[in-house]
Scaffold this active site. Structure first.
Site, PDB file in Angstrom:
ATOM      1  N   HIS A 138       2.129  66.860 -73.126  1.00 30.66           N
ATOM      2  CA  HIS A 138       1.772  68.028 -72.711  1.00 30.66           C
ATOM      3  C   HIS A 138       1.488  69.366 -71.806  1.00 30.66           C
ATOM      4  O   HIS A 138       2.877  69.585 -71.247  1.00 30.66           O
ATOM      5  CB  HIS A 138       1.827  68.338 -73.732  1.00 30.66           C
ATOM      6  CG  HIS A 138       2.368  69.840 -74.718  1.00 30.66           C
ATOM      7  ND1 HIS A 138       3.405  69.822 -75.729  1.00 30.66           N
ATOM      8  CD2 HIS A 138       1.026  71.565 -73.767  1.00 30.66           C
ATOM      9  CE1 HIS A 138       3.751  70.807 -76.064  1.00 30.66           C
ATOM     10  NE2 HIS A 138       2.373  72.200 -75.108  1.00 30.66           N
ATOM     11  N   ASN A 178      16.398  71.954 -69.029  1.00 34.78           N
ATOM     12  CA  ASN A 178      15.896  73.602 -69.638  1.00 34.78           C
ATOM     13  C   ASN A 178      15.007  73.626 -68.923  1.00 34.78           C
ATOM     14  O   ASN A 178      14.100  73.221 -70.060  1.00 34.78           O
ATOM     15  CB  ASN A 178      16.325  74.409 -70.657  1.00 34.78           C
ATOM     16  CG  ASN A 178      18.092  74.184 -71.053  1.00 34.78           C
ATOM     17  OD1 ASN A 178      18.552  74.095 -70.314  1.00 34.78           O
ATOM     18  ND2 ASN A 178      18.928  74.148 -72.409  1.00 34.78           N
ATOM     19  N   HIS A 191      11.049  67.645 -70.835  1.00 32.73           N
ATOM     20  CA  HIS A 191      11.994  67.248 -71.213  1.00 32.73           C
ATOM     21  C   HIS A 191      13.245  67.813 -71.275  1.00 32.73           C
ATOM     22  O   HIS A 191      13.762  68.831 -71.048  1.00 32.73           O
ATOM     23  CB  HIS A 191      12.014  66.944 -73.308  1.00 32.73           C
ATOM     24  CG  HIS A 191      12.122  68.411 -73.495  1.00 32.73           C
ATOM     25  ND1 HIS A 191      11.356  69.962 -73.472  1.00 32.73           N
ATOM     26  CD2 HIS A 191      13.315  68.920 -74.495  1.00 32.73           C
ATOM     27  CE1 HIS A 191      12.125  70.141 -74.427  1.00 32.73           C
ATOM     28  NE2 HIS A 191      13.042  70.260 -74.800  1.00 32.73           N
TER      29      HIS A 191
END
Length: 362
Positions: A138, A178, A191
């Protein structure tokens, strides 16, 4: 780095969406069963045509209530661990791709029912939207991936471009990322996304029309000539290797904008050779790390792959990646105000040559 894919595994999530695992050699088997109970995915997306601009607009009102910046311990893109079930059933993964739970486009889009002016055409929002999770970590970013891991993402892009391009009704496949809250991301996990459009996008239509006109005048490819001109000038080149060049375009619109071109003209990511994919990976990681070093903090950006669409005009296409950031200084953002938003005329506050020099120096 060539041959990085050890295994490609497909499965189905609880609501019927497809999920694909792309694993490096030696990775363990992944958990494929999704135990959640989920509501059906919305198929209400629709298209409406703007006759004044000759552009399609996608209406996806179900996305208004999609997940928005949850805390890290509630991230839906992290692996499923310690009794918490996410979009990824397995407790770990290398790269994973799945159909978006809140898609702008759907292969099962419903017929359109709306009372519209006669000039405004409408159609179901046919297409597909996928999420590409670059890593299970993460707190990582694409720029922090190892070359081998980043190369696996390139393989996933190539795989999905090939498969999505073959879907009925798909006219163009767009892979993008993005990055950063300033860009408007709704999930902080590293991602990207892939859109399979049922039409050729306005940007691509304009670029290919320009390329067709250039070919008619000169007999050469517009994008190849642009690349050759930037390589010859050198002043806006940020970095390069045997197969790729990264440069700030002479007419850059964004405060930080870099285009990455392969030296060999190909239409789309799947057409790249193993050597070209390896070389892209190394150059891309280099440029991304320069981005983050520019203001000594993670730079918000959009990474947009320009690939050939299906149908007329594709013969003029030239695969390239556009990286752009709205960060115009360490503490200021570039907003699309009156001239940009109202008239489509960009006004930049920095010279492309200066941006290229700064990126080369970090």
């Amino acid at each position: 780095m060539s041959g990085v894919v050890g295994r490609r595994t497909t499965a189905t999530l609880a609501d019927g969406r497809e999920i694909l695992y792309f694993d490096l050699p030696g990775a363990p088997d992944r958990v494929l069963t999704d135990p959640r109970e989920l509501d059906p995915v919305s198929t209400a997306s629709q298209l409406r045509h703007d006759p004044a601009l000759d552009e399609w607009v996608v209406l996806a009102s179900h996305r208004q209530n999609r997940t928005f910046l949850p805390p890290a311990d509630e991230c839906p893109l992290c692996p499923s661990r310690d009794g918490r079930h996410t979009e990824v059933p397995s407790p770990d993964y290398d790269v994973v791709v799945f159909e978006n739970r809140f898609p702008s486009l759907s292969t099962h889009a419903d017929p359109v029912e709306a009372v519209l002016p006669e000039l405004v055409a409408s159609a179901p929002g046919i297409g597909r939207c996928e999420v590409v999770c670059f890593t299970s970590d993460h707190n990582a970013a694409f720029a922090t991936l190892s070359p081998t891991h980043a190369r696996l993402v390139v393989e996933a892009w190539a795989d999905r471009t090939t498969e999505l391009s073959a879907l009925p009704g798909v006219a163009q496949v767009f892979c993008f990322e993005n990055r950063g809250a300033a860009i408007g991301v709704t999930l902080a996990h590293p991602h990207g996304q892939i859109y399979a459009y049922p039409f050729v996008t306005p940007r691509t239509r304009q670029m290919l029309a320009s390329a067709a006109a250039h070919a008619e005048r000169t007999g050469t490819n517009l994008f190849a000539d642009l690349l050759a001109g930037e390589r010859k000038a050198g002043t806006r080149v940020v970095a390069a290797n045997e197969h790729w060049t990264a440069f700030v375009p002479a007419a850059a619109r964004w405060p930080v904008e870099v285009h990455l071109y392969p030296h060999r003209r190909v239409p789309a990511i799947p057409a790249l050779s193993d050597a070209e994919r390896d070389a892209f990976t190394l150059l891309y990681l280099d440029v991304l790390r320069r981005f983050d070093a520019l203001h000594d903090r993670p730079l918000p950006y959009i990474a947009a792959w320009h690939q050939a669409p299906a149908g007329p005009g594709a013969e003029h296409a030239y695969l390239h990646l556009q990286l752009s950031s709205i960060q115009r200084s360490a503490d200021k953002l570039k907003y699309l105000a009156g001239s940009e938003s109202g008239m489509g005329v960009f006004i930049t506050d920095v010279l492309p040559e200066d941006v290229a020099r700064r990126l080369r120096s970090v």
